[in-house]
Design an enzyme around this catalytic site. Structure first.
Site, mmCIF file in Angstrom:
data_model
loop_
_atom_site.group_PDB
_atom_site.id
_atom_site.type_symbol
_atom_site.label_atom_id
_atom_site.label_comp_id
_atom_site.label_asym_id
_atom_site.label_seq_id
_atom_site.Cartn_x
_atom_site.Cartn_y
_atom_site.Cartn_z
ATOM 1 N N GLU A 1 -15.872 -51.110 -89.266
ATOM 2 C CA GLU A 1 -16.090 -51.629 -87.921
ATOM 3 C C GLU A 1 -15.904 -53.141 -87.981
ATOM 4 O O GLU A 1 -16.476 -53.805 -88.849
ATOM 5 C CB GLU A 1 -17.497 -51.323 -87.402
ATOM 6 C CG GLU A 1 -17.689 -49.915 -86.874
ATOM 7 C CD GLU A 1 -18.998 -49.788 -86.115
ATOM 8 O OE1 GLU A 1 -18.959 -49.571 -84.885
ATOM 9 O OE2 GLU A 1 -20.056 -49.899 -86.747
ATOM 10 N N GLU B 1 -24.225 -40.378 -88.330
ATOM 11 C CA GLU B 1 -22.976 -41.146 -88.141
ATOM 12 C C GLU B 1 -22.788 -42.071 -89.325
ATOM 13 O O GLU B 1 -23.736 -42.735 -89.762
ATOM 14 C CB GLU B 1 -23.036 -41.959 -86.846
ATOM 15 C CG GLU B 1 -21.828 -42.872 -86.632
ATOM 16 C CD GLU B 1 -21.915 -43.661 -85.326
ATOM 17 O OE1 GLU B 1 -22.520 -43.147 -84.365
ATOM 18 O OE2 GLU B 1 -21.392 -44.799 -85.276
#
Length: 358
Positions: free
Chosen positions: A251, A246
């Site tokens: 974020e 990932e």
């Protein structure tokens, strides 16, 4: 009687010796008929960079090169280039590099005649210009383009993070208008959840290996909001997470505004991964900023507005050497999003574009 037996034994022994001799003679005769394989020699490798001029010594940006290979007694050739092994049967070989930028590439050429071979090593400097591989500019009002985006829907049991939202495909939660994609989280009762939102992904529609992925976005406001732009390995359905890998490019959480987190998750480095870094992004909720990752076999570099703030050293042993697809979502709460502001009503993650380059 004994004399006859002796004669018989001598006769048999003579016959055996004659048979062995003849067999050996036949084997030698066959060996003499076997053609001798001559090892190749005089191997020559000429490298031409397409578009090379005095002003462009590393080529015109196409990334193409042409090899002219000659060798005496060669019947085939093998070329090790850009970590790929190519077998050819003529001396003409063209290759196109795809990683953008200027780089020196080693090249190993071997000329074969049966099991006999000779090798030569050279290298070449090549410039590859950046090319757009895939993009969504979100310039058509309505629902997102279904040829580019699919959806995750439902609660996904908190999507592994104890998230609180229910992902839908409703226009209330995801819509394109006035040139931007808007993913909207809403506080509402919906199929057992207290919040709704949307999660878009290119799985099964587009994926890529190495290059630059970027998003230009304006972030939502409110405690508990958790917008993200990230990537997962194409093999997630068979390998599972985190073996698929990932890459989190963007974020941010409303409980700690104006901070971008970029992280990588892999086996033994999931959850609270040590492969992470943060950078301050002033006015991230009121101004658009570009969040990007440059990905190669050697590294993954993370940028905000073209300012490098984190470099991850990639290696062949990591999952980050396969095709990955893209994800855009706005989560609520969860392990990373944290507590939701009790006064929260709604918030919007606004995206101007998503682009992928070589």
């Amino acid at each position: 009687m004994k004399i006859n037996n002796l004669i018989n034994k001598v006769g048999v022994l003579t016959f055996i010796l004659l048979f062995v001799f003849q067999s050996c003679s036949s084997s030698n005769d066959a060996a003499d008929d076997t053609p001798v394989v001559v090892a190749p020699s005089n191997l020559s490798v000429q490298v031409e960079v397409l578009g090379k001029t005095a002003d462009k010594p590393d080529g015109d940006g196409s990334g193409k090169i042409h090899l002219t290979i000659t060798a005496s007694n060669a019947t085939s050739y093998k070329v090790l280039i850009d970590n790929q092994l190519k077998e050819i049967f003529t001396g003409d070989f063209t290759y196109e590099f795809t990683a953008s930028g200027t780089k020196n590439y080693p090249i190993i050429v071997s000329a074969y005649n049966g099991a006999q071979f000779v090798s030569s090593t050279t290298s070449v400097n090549v410039f590859v210009s950046r090319k757009l591989l895939w993009a969504d500019e979100f310039d058509a009002d309505g629902a997102p383009n279904t040829s580019k985006w699919g959806y995750n829907t439902g609660t996904g049991d908190g999507w592994g993070n104890n998230e609180l939202e229910y992902y839908t495909t409703r226009p209330e939660n995801v819509i394109i208008s006035n040139g931007t994609l808007k993913i909207k989280a809403i506080k509402e009762e919906y199929l057992g959840s207290h919040y709704t939102s949307a999660r878009l992904l290119t799985k099964g529609k587009f994926s890529f290996k190495y290059g630059r992925a970027e998003v230009r976005a304006k972030l939502p406001v409110g405690g508990g909001t958790w917008p993200a732009f990230w990537m997962l390995g194409d093999n997630i359905d068979t390998a599972g997470w985190p073996l698929c890998g990932e890459v989190d490019i963007l974020e941010s959480v409303g409980n700690n505004p104006n901070v971008n987190h970029s992280s990588l998750h892999s086996p033994g480095r999931s959850g609270n991964t040590p492969d992470t870094a943060t950078t301050t992004v002033p006015n991230s909720a009121t101004e658009f900023h570009v969040y990007a990752a440059d990905w190669s076999p050697e590294s993954i570099k993370f940028y905000v507005d073209d300012k490098l703030f984190y470099t991850y050293a990639n290696a062949a042993s990591t999952p980050f050497n396969q095709n990955f697809f893209l994800i855009l979502n706005l989560a609520m709460g969860g392990n990373f999003g944290g507590a939701v502001d009790p006064n929260f009503a709604n918030a919007t993650f606004e995206v101007d574009y998503v682009r992928v380059y070589n």
